[in-house]
Design a protein around this motif. Sequence first.
Motif, PDB file in Angstrom:
ATOM      1  N   THR A  59      17.012  -2.191   1.764  1.00 13.25           N
ATOM      2  CA  THR A  59      16.028  -1.588   2.662  1.00 13.25           C
ATOM      3  C   THR A  59      15.115  -0.667   1.870  1.00 13.25           C
ATOM      4  OG1 THR A  59      17.567  -1.681   4.523  1.00 13.25           O
ATOM      5  CG2 THR A  59      15.717  -0.160   4.719  1.00 13.25           C
ATOM      6  N   THR A  60      13.841  -0.701   2.201  1.00  9.91           N
ATOM      7  CA  THR A  60      12.869   0.211   1.613  1.00  9.91           C
ATOM      8  C   THR A  60      11.927   0.663   2.732  1.00  9.91           C
ATOM      9  OG1 THR A  60      11.208   0.446  -0.145  1.00  9.91           O
ATOM     10  CG2 THR A  60      11.432  -1.726   0.869  1.00  9.91           C
ATOM     11  N   ALA A  61      10.778   1.221   2.391  1.00 12.08           N
ATOM     12  CA  ALA A  61       9.891   1.726   3.439  1.00 12.08           C
ATOM     13  C   ALA A  61       8.439   1.711   2.977  1.00 12.08           C
ATOM     14  CB  ALA A  61      10.277   3.155   3.828  1.00 12.08           C
ATOM     15  N   ASN A  62       7.576   1.280   3.889  1.00  7.79           N
ATOM     16  CA  ASN A  62       6.120   1.431   3.758  1.00  7.79           C
ATOM     17  C   ASN A  62       5.481   0.659   2.611  1.00  7.79           C
ATOM     18  OD1 ASN A  62       6.169   3.356   5.916  1.00  7.79           O
ATOM     19  ND2 ASN A  62       6.821   4.907   4.443  1.00  7.79           N
ATOM     20  N   GLU A  63       6.249  -0.132   1.896  1.00 12.72           N
ATOM     21  CA  GLU A  63       5.715  -0.891   0.766  1.00 12.72           C
ATOM     22  C   GLU A  63       6.454  -2.225   0.686  1.00 12.72           C
ATOM     23  OE1 GLU A  63       4.603   1.296  -2.868  1.00 12.72           O
ATOM     24  OE2 GLU A  63       5.865  -0.140  -3.939  1.00 12.72           O
ATOM     25  N   ILE A  64       5.686  -3.299   0.707  1.00 12.35           N
ATOM     26  CA  ILE A  64       6.252  -4.647   0.714  1.00 12.35           C
ATOM     27  C   ILE A  64       5.807  -5.365  -0.553  1.00 12.35           C
ATOM     28  CG2 ILE A  64       6.275  -6.865   1.916  1.00 12.35           C
ATOM     29  CD1 ILE A  64       5.701  -5.322   4.511  1.00 12.35           C
ATOM     30  N   HIS A  65       6.753  -5.880  -1.312  1.00  9.64           N
ATOM     31  CA  HIS A  65       6.442  -6.708  -2.481  1.00  9.64           C
ATOM     32  C   HIS A  65       6.719  -8.163  -2.120  1.00  9.64           C
ATOM     33  CE1 HIS A  65       6.200  -3.636  -5.879  1.00  9.64           C
ATOM     34  NE2 HIS A  65       6.366  -2.925  -4.767  1.00  9.64           N
ATOM     35  N   VAL A  66       5.820  -9.052  -2.531  1.00 10.73           N
ATOM     36  CA  VAL A  66       5.992 -10.488  -2.268  1.00 10.73           C
ATOM     37  C   VAL A  66       5.575 -11.269  -3.507  1.00 10.73           C
ATOM     38  CG1 VAL A  66       5.574 -10.218   0.210  1.00 10.73           C
ATOM     39  CG2 VAL A  66       3.666 -10.780  -1.302  1.00 10.73           C
ATOM     40  N   PRO A  67       6.156 -12.449  -3.704  1.00  7.55           N
ATOM     41  CA  PRO A  67       5.731 -13.300  -4.819  1.00  7.55           C
ATOM     42  C   PRO A  67       4.499 -14.119  -4.442  1.00  7.55           C
ATOM     43  CG  PRO A  67       7.612 -14.270  -3.705  1.00  7.55           C
ATOM     44  CD  PRO A  67       7.339 -12.976  -3.008  1.00  7.55           C
ATOM     45  N   THR A 107       1.173 -16.364   3.144  1.00  3.54           N
ATOM     46  CA  THR A 107       1.358 -16.652   1.722  1.00  3.54           C
ATOM     47  C   THR A 107       0.241 -15.960   0.962  1.00  3.54           C
ATOM     48  OG1 THR A 107       2.339 -18.816   2.195  1.00  3.54           O
ATOM     49  CG2 THR A 107       1.524 -18.451  -0.033  1.00  3.54           C
ATOM     50  N   ALA A 108       0.593 -15.084   0.030  1.00  2.00           N
ATOM     51  CA  ALA A 108      -0.410 -14.432  -0.819  1.00  2.00           C
ATOM     52  C   ALA A 108      -0.832 -15.407  -1.911  1.00  2.00           C
ATOM     53  CB  ALA A 108       0.157 -13.151  -1.428  1.00  2.00           C
ATOM     54  N   GLU A 109      -2.103 -15.715  -1.982  1.00  4.04           N
ATOM     55  CA  GLU A 109      -2.588 -16.724  -2.918  1.00  4.04           C
ATOM     56  C   GLU A 109      -2.907 -16.162  -4.293  1.00  4.04           C
ATOM     57  OE1 GLU A 109      -2.364 -19.729  -2.202  1.00  4.04           O
ATOM     58  OE2 GLU A 109      -2.110 -19.663  -0.017  1.00  4.04           O
TER      59      GLU A 109
END
Length: 249
Positions: A59-67, A107-109
């Motif tokens: 769990t984390t907060a306010n920040e999302i990392h994605v590939p 999906t982040a391009e």
Amino acid sequence: MAGLTVATGVVVLVLTGLSYAGQRRLLGEEAAPVTIRVIGHQWWWEVQYEDPQPSRGFTTANEIHVPVGVPVQVKLESTDVIHSFWVPSLMGKQDLIPGRPSAIRFTAERPGVYRGQCAEFCGMQHAKMGLLVIAEEQADFARWRDGQVAPRPEPASDEARAGEAAFVAAPCSMCHQVRGTAAAGRNGPELTHVGSRRTLAAGTLPTSRGNLAAWIVDPHGIKPGVNMPLVKLDSDQLNSISAYLAGLK
């Protein structure tokens, strides 16, 4: 006239097909390689990364990392009022309604840092309920995720060690969790790696030791109405706790 009617019908069918395809991509139920549960609070975002192996969830907060280039499913919930999850450069808006879980896919391009915001008025600090989505290459994302799964780093100095002891002994530990310590609160943001996040208080302040101290001393002066209580600390306790939290990376 007949030709115009046929052309209009074709345009309507094409637009219907495109709309259906877009909605299916955003709201589809099929499994995505990355699944994240986002829970809206007044006024911050709880972010839970799910994994088939429970030990790999965190769990984390306010920040999302994605590939980059990988479909992401975001499951949405609210604990209090209606919020709306919106990252304009990545997806449309999706409401978070108490008691009615929903989901959105994207999906982040390309790599980048994308600013998000609650898009539904949710109270006094609605304007300061931001978030960041950080899209990075898959290898970088894997390294970040491995770091987030790990417990908190050992304090690197005597001051930080004193800060950990003061943090656990203070009311802070009743609301916040730091994995690897006795702090196991669930009411506020999870802080195991708070020092690695780019901002504090849902995008309100850049993360720094000074801003951590300012937030601890007077959260209501920075974000009036926030649920974080005032905690009485002397200057030594404040300095050591801020050093400790800044080192949680």
